[in-house]
Design a protein around this motif. Structure first.
Motif, PDB file in Angstrom:
ATOM      1  N   GLU A  45     -19.665 -46.461  19.911  1.00 27.59           N
ATOM      2  CA  GLU A  45     -19.431 -46.292  18.483  1.00 27.59           C
ATOM      3  C   GLU A  45     -18.325 -47.264  18.075  1.00 27.59           C
ATOM      4  O   GLU A  45     -17.485 -47.641  18.898  1.00 27.59           O
ATOM      5  N   CYS A  46     -18.296 -47.638  16.793  1.00 31.69           N
ATOM      6  CA  CYS A  46     -17.343 -48.663  16.350  1.00 31.69           C
ATOM      7  C   CYS A  46     -15.894 -48.191  16.449  1.00 31.69           C
ATOM      8  O   CYS A  46     -14.979 -49.012  16.507  1.00 31.69           O
ATOM      9  N   THR A  47     -15.655 -46.886  16.506  1.00 37.08           N
ATOM     10  CA  THR A  47     -14.287 -46.386  16.607  1.00 37.08           C
ATOM     11  C   THR A  47     -13.605 -46.808  17.904  1.00 37.08           C
ATOM     12  O   THR A  47     -12.374 -46.793  17.993  1.00 37.08           O
ATOM     13  N   THR A  48     -14.393 -47.200  18.909  1.00 38.79           N
ATOM     14  CA  THR A  48     -13.815 -47.754  20.132  1.00 38.79           C
ATOM     15  C   THR A  48     -14.332 -49.164  20.409  1.00 38.79           C
ATOM     16  O   THR A  48     -13.558 -50.045  20.772  1.00 38.79           O
ATOM     17  N   SER A  49     -15.624 -49.401  20.236  1.00 38.34           N
ATOM     18  CA  SER A  49     -16.218 -50.683  20.612  1.00 38.34           C
ATOM     19  C   SER A  49     -15.667 -51.844  19.796  1.00 38.34           C
ATOM     20  O   SER A  49     -15.630 -52.971  20.274  1.00 38.34           O
ATOM     21  N   MET A  51     -12.911 -51.114  16.955  1.00 41.12           N
ATOM     22  CA  MET A  51     -11.572 -50.745  16.515  1.00 41.12           C
ATOM     23  C   MET A  51     -10.614 -50.448  17.670  1.00 41.12           C
ATOM     24  O   MET A  51      -9.397 -50.481  17.504  1.00 41.12           O
ATOM     25  N   GLY A  52     -11.148 -50.185  18.846  1.00 38.83           N
ATOM     26  CA  GLY A  52     -10.307 -49.870  19.986  1.00 38.83           C
ATOM     27  C   GLY A  52      -9.824 -51.076  20.763  1.00 38.83           C
ATOM     28  O   GLY A  52      -8.916 -50.973  21.582  1.00 38.83           O
ATOM     29  N   ASP A  53     -10.452 -52.255  20.522  1.00 38.91           N
ATOM     30  CA  ASP A  53     -10.095 -53.459  21.268  1.00 38.91           C
ATOM     31  C   ASP A  53     -10.236 -53.168  22.769  1.00 38.91           C
ATOM     32  O   ASP A  53     -11.241 -52.617  23.186  1.00 38.91           O
ATOM     33  N   VAL A  54      -9.223 -53.485  23.592  1.00 44.03           N
ATOM     34  CA  VAL A  54      -9.347 -53.261  25.040  1.00 44.03           C
ATOM     35  C   VAL A  54      -9.437 -51.778  25.375  1.00 44.03           C
ATOM     36  O   VAL A  54      -9.916 -51.394  26.448  1.00 44.03           O
ATOM     37  N   PHE A  55      -9.011 -50.933  24.428  1.00 42.78           N
ATOM     38  CA  PHE A  55      -9.046 -49.493  24.675  1.00 42.78           C
ATOM     39  C   PHE A  55     -10.402 -48.880  24.362  1.00 42.78           C
ATOM     40  O   PHE A  55     -10.530 -47.669  24.226  1.00 42.78           O
ATOM     41  N   VAL A  56     -11.416 -49.755  24.242  1.00 43.64           N
ATOM     42  CA  VAL A  56     -12.794 -49.265  24.311  1.00 43.64           C
ATOM     43  C   VAL A  56     -12.952 -48.520  25.636  1.00 43.64           C
ATOM     44  O   VAL A  56     -13.768 -47.607  25.756  1.00 43.64           O
ATOM     45  N   SER A 128      -5.005 -40.670  20.913  1.00 44.32           N
ATOM     46  CA  SER A 128      -6.404 -41.046  20.708  1.00 44.32           C
ATOM     47  C   SER A 128      -6.468 -42.539  20.449  1.00 44.32           C
ATOM     48  O   SER A 128      -5.458 -43.169  20.105  1.00 44.32           O
ATOM     49  N   ILE A 129      -7.649 -43.109  20.569  1.00 46.52           N
ATOM     50  CA  ILE A 129      -7.801 -44.532  20.279  1.00 46.52           C
ATOM     51  C   ILE A 129      -7.679 -44.751  18.773  1.00 46.52           C
ATOM     52  O   ILE A 129      -6.779 -45.455  18.315  1.00 46.52           O
ATOM     53  N   THR A 130      -8.570 -44.135  18.010  1.00 42.23           N
ATOM     54  CA  THR A 130      -8.496 -44.230  16.541  1.00 42.23           C
ATOM     55  C   THR A 130      -8.861 -42.894  15.896  1.00 42.23           C
ATOM     56  O   THR A 130      -9.163 -42.844  14.709  1.00 42.23           O
ATOM     57  N   GLY A 131      -8.844 -41.818  16.665  1.00 42.78           N
ATOM     58  CA  GLY A 131      -9.453 -40.568  16.230  1.00 42.78           C
ATOM     59  C   GLY A 131      -8.777 -39.846  15.072  1.00 42.78           C
ATOM     60  O   GLY A 131      -7.568 -39.952  14.852  1.00 42.78           O
ATOM     61  N   THR A 132      -9.582 -39.092  14.343  1.00 42.48           N
ATOM     62  CA  THR A 132      -9.106 -38.276  13.230  1.00 42.48           C
ATOM     63  C   THR A 132      -8.081 -37.247  13.696  1.00 42.48           C
ATOM     64  O   THR A 132      -7.225 -36.828  12.916  1.00 42.48           O
ATOM     65  N   PHE A 147      -3.948 -45.985  19.821  1.00 40.67           N
ATOM     66  CA  PHE A 147      -4.161 -47.167  20.654  1.00 40.67           C
ATOM     67  C   PHE A 147      -4.959 -48.261  19.948  1.00 40.67           C
ATOM     68  O   PHE A 147      -4.883 -49.425  20.337  1.00 40.67           O
ATOM     69  N   GLY A 148      -5.756 -47.897  18.967  1.00 42.79           N
ATOM     70  CA  GLY A 148      -6.628 -48.867  18.315  1.00 42.79           C
ATOM     71  C   GLY A 148      -6.128 -49.271  16.941  1.00 42.79           C
ATOM     72  O   GLY A 148      -4.946 -49.130  16.614  1.00 42.79           O
ATOM     73  N   HIS A 149      -7.052 -49.783  16.146  1.00 46.14           N
ATOM     74  CA  HIS A 149      -6.730 -50.274  14.802  1.00 46.14           C
ATOM     75  C   HIS A 149      -7.467 -49.392  13.790  1.00 46.14           C
ATOM     76  O   HIS A 149      -8.687 -49.434  13.689  1.00 46.14           O
ATOM     77  N   VAL A 150      -6.700 -48.607  13.036  1.00 44.88           N
ATOM     78  CA  VAL A 150      -7.294 -47.639  12.121  1.00 44.88           C
ATOM     79  C   VAL A 150      -6.398 -47.499  10.901  1.00 44.88           C
ATOM     80  O   VAL A 150      -5.201 -47.817  10.948  1.00 44.88           O
TER      81      VAL A 150
END
Length: 234
Positions: A45-49, A51-56, A128-132, A147-150
């Protein structure tokens, strides 16, 4: 049609095996302990693949939290039940994924039926990586590790983590009693309201969000926002 039916059955079998493995490793969350709540993302999903960068690789993020955690704290990891339901979701976890997680001495898998809100309320922090769940934590006065970009990553109470050093720094502050500043969170929301615009990126979300504007209006709102940003002078 027959080939797709066969594939669908194979995928279901794979997801059922994933669920059974998870349930064989899970244990009930003890909310009286000091812990960090780490909900897993559905993948792919795009929230990791994206927006998560290496933290996919969510286990990479989990490792950073595990290595940086105060000695008497643990991590409660909870799977997203959608990982076992959606089409082709078996591709989002490799064989042995859950075994890999529980190898860490301070990490526990908790049942997916465990209330997210109970875990947030009783946690020292949410990661969380980008989680709600991070946003829900800050709104409840709990710090979060992102960890990600959100969109909420710059809000007060959010620690942006890129490695062990930033995670240790965050936990040192949290252990000393750091909490999000409610007024700063409200200020962030007020600013977000001023700079945002109404629109949708697919008909699927338009219906779900009850947005009553046309595609043409959405396109104009997006174009106007880009134009304003590109022509803004300090």
């Amino acid at each position: 049609g027959f080939a797709l039916t066969v594939k669908a059955r194979q995928w279901k079998r794979a997801k059922d095996e994933m669920r059974k493995k998870y349930e064989s490793l899970q244990s009930t969350a003890e909310l009286s302990k000091k812990f960090v709540y780490f909900p897993l993302h559905i993948q792919p999903e795009c929230t990791t693949s994206a927006m998560g960068d290496v933290f996919v690789d969510q286990i990479l993020a989990l490792d950073i939290v595990s290595f940086s955690l105060p000695d008497d704290w643990i991590i409660y990891v909870k799977e997203n039940p959608g990982q076992w339901r959606g089409p082709r979701m078996h591709a989002g976890r490799f064989n042995g994924y859950y075994d890999e997680i529980v190898q860490r001495k301070n990490v526990r898998l908790v049942p997916v039926a465990t209330s997210t809100y109970d875990l947030i309320r009783n946690a020292q922090a949410v990661a969380s990586i980008t989680g709600t769940a991070c946003w829900e934590a800050v709104l409840r006065g709990k710090p979060a590790l992102v960890f990600g970009h959100v969109w909420h990553m710059y809000c007060d109470g959010m620690f942006r983590i890129d490695g062990e050093a930033s995670a240790r720094e965050a936990f040192a502050k949290i252990k000393n009693g750091y909490k999000p500043d409610t007024q700063k969170v409200l200020n962030y929301l007020a600013t977000l309201d001023r700079i945002s615009f109404r629109g949708f990126h697919s008909e699927r979300w338009k219906k779900g969000l009850g947005i009553e504007i046309s595609e043409q209006e959405t396109s104009k709102n997006i174009a106007d926002a880009f134009y304003e940003e590109l022509t803004f002078e300090q």
